[in-house]
Motif scaffolding. Sequence first.
Motif, PDB file in Angstrom:
ATOM      1  N   LEU A  97      -6.731  17.707   7.153  1.00 13.32           N
ATOM      2  CA  LEU A  97      -6.516  16.637   6.167  1.00 13.32           C
ATOM      3  C   LEU A  97      -8.502  16.662   5.932  1.00 13.32           C
ATOM      4  N   ALA A  98      -8.382  16.689   4.167  1.00 12.82           N
ATOM      5  CA  ALA A  98      -9.581  16.168   3.720  1.00 12.82           C
ATOM      6  C   ALA A  98      -9.732  14.853   2.802  1.00 12.82           C
ATOM      7  N   GLY A  99      -8.562  14.296   2.973  1.00 15.05           N
ATOM      8  CA  GLY A  99      -9.110  12.707   2.453  1.00 15.05           C
ATOM      9  C   GLY A  99      -7.107  12.269   2.031  1.00 15.05           C
ATOM     10  N   LEU A 100      -7.586  11.301   2.030  1.00 14.65           N
ATOM     11  CA  LEU A 100      -5.997  10.716   1.757  1.00 14.65           C
ATOM     12  C   LEU A 100      -6.132   9.078   0.150  1.00 14.65           C
ATOM     13  N   ASP A 101      -5.814   9.365  -0.884  1.00 17.07           N
ATOM     14  CA  ASP A 101      -5.383   8.130  -1.698  1.00 17.07           C
ATOM     15  C   ASP A 101      -4.375   7.760  -1.943  1.00 17.07           C
ATOM     16  N   LEU A 102      -5.178   6.386  -1.580  1.00 17.96           N
ATOM     17  CA  LEU A 102      -3.813   5.210  -1.070  1.00 17.96           C
ATOM     18  C   LEU A 102      -4.061   4.309  -2.550  1.00 17.96           C
ATOM     19  N   VAL A 103      -3.300   3.433  -2.828  1.00 22.81           N
ATOM     20  CA  VAL A 103      -3.038   2.706  -3.687  1.00 22.81           C
ATOM     21  C   VAL A 103      -2.450   1.389  -3.250  1.00 22.81           C
ATOM     22  N   GLN A 104      -3.679   0.048  -3.803  1.00 18.49           N
ATOM     23  CA  GLN A 104      -2.887  -0.968  -2.962  1.00 18.49           C
ATOM     24  C   GLN A 104      -2.237  -2.024  -4.492  1.00 18.49           C
ATOM     25  N   ARG A 105      -1.670  -2.369  -4.578  1.00 20.29           N
ATOM     26  CA  ARG A 105      -0.834  -2.949  -5.359  1.00 20.29           C
ATOM     27  C   ARG A 105      -1.085  -3.940  -5.554  1.00 20.29           C
ATOM     28  N   ASP A 106      -1.340  -4.875  -6.653  1.00 23.56           N
ATOM     29  CA  ASP A 106      -2.441  -5.859  -7.267  1.00 23.56           C
ATOM     30  C   ASP A 106      -0.977  -6.867  -6.629  1.00 23.56           C
ATOM     31  N   TYR A 107      -1.454  -7.910  -6.402  1.00 26.61           N
ATOM     32  CA  TYR A 107      -1.277  -9.306  -5.314  1.00 26.61           C
ATOM     33  C   TYR A 107      -1.781 -10.053  -5.987  1.00 26.61           C
ATOM     34  N   GLY A 108      -0.973 -11.431  -6.534  1.00 28.74           N
ATOM     35  CA  GLY A 108      -2.310 -12.972  -6.510  1.00 28.74           C
ATOM     36  C   GLY A 108      -2.417 -13.569  -5.717  1.00 28.74           C
TER      37      GLY A 108
ATOM     38  N   VAL B 253       0.673  -1.205   0.022  1.00 30.98           N
ATOM     39  CA  VAL B 253       0.172   0.233   0.112  1.00 30.98           C
ATOM     40  C   VAL B 253       0.722   1.348  -0.217  1.00 30.98           C
ATOM     41  N   THR B 254       0.321   2.272  -0.736  1.00 29.04           N
ATOM     42  CA  THR B 254       2.175   2.947  -1.133  1.00 29.04           C
ATOM     43  C   THR B 254       0.438   4.581  -0.839  1.00 29.04           C
ATOM     44  N   VAL B 255       1.109   5.820  -0.644  1.00 33.44           N
ATOM     45  CA  VAL B 255       0.396   7.225  -0.835  1.00 33.44           C
ATOM     46  C   VAL B 255       0.175   7.503  -2.791  1.00 33.44           C
ATOM     47  N   ARG B 256      -0.637   7.715  -2.829  1.00 34.46           N
ATOM     48  CA  ARG B 256      -0.754   8.267  -3.764  1.00 34.46           C
ATOM     49  C   ARG B 256      -0.683   9.857  -3.732  1.00 34.46           C
ATOM     50  N   SER B 257      -1.773  10.546  -3.186  1.00 37.39           N
ATOM     51  CA  SER B 257      -1.831  11.588  -2.543  1.00 37.39           C
ATOM     52  C   SER B 257      -3.075  12.167  -1.296  1.00 37.39           C
TER      53      SER B 257
END
Length: 201
Positions: free
Chosen positions: A98-109, A78-82
């Motif tokens: 803090l209005a919000g956090l855009d998180l990116v979850q890496r695809d994993y099988g 999981v990483t923070v996009r913005s």
Amino acid sequence: MSGISLSKSSLAQQTRDLQTYERYLPSLDLKRRQLIAERTRELTARQETRRQIDLLRGRVRKSLPMLANREIELENLVTVRSARVNEENLLGTRLPVLAGLDLVQRDYGLLTKPHWVDALVDALSETLTLRARLAVQERRLTLLDEAVRKVTQRVNLFEKVLIPRARGHIRRIRIHLSDAERAAVVRSKIAKGKRLRESTP
């Protein structure tokens, strides 16, 4: 004090200045108290966020002991996009929100990773959100500390310098004018007495 003119116009100016200071001081002191109250609330909120981070850490440690297994690749799940940070104006102090956090979850099988990775991803997402909130709270506290310091300096300037100085000037001018008035009365009586003596044979 030596630069003060000992006249009625100077007395009027000093009186006006004193009235202005005394009228402005209560609102300044109220602002200081409101900022201190907001700072106290922010300290409590930061403490609560830290507590939530500690609880989450303990929960992960307890429920996911398999994280000790270094053979499973778990980097950047999981990483923070913005981060969306707004701003609020509190008594003239601009504070981040803090209005919000855009998180990116890496695809994993799903078949190549153990079933507990899903719980880890959720925990990582929650941790990143809490850490972002904590960072904003830290920034808010820094700005509130600065605002409290500045307002306290102004309150002290009014209470300990400007108001006592104006009162001292007023007292000094009044004493001088009173002395001058008495001296004028004495001179007038002396002159009247002298005229009376000169007019009588």
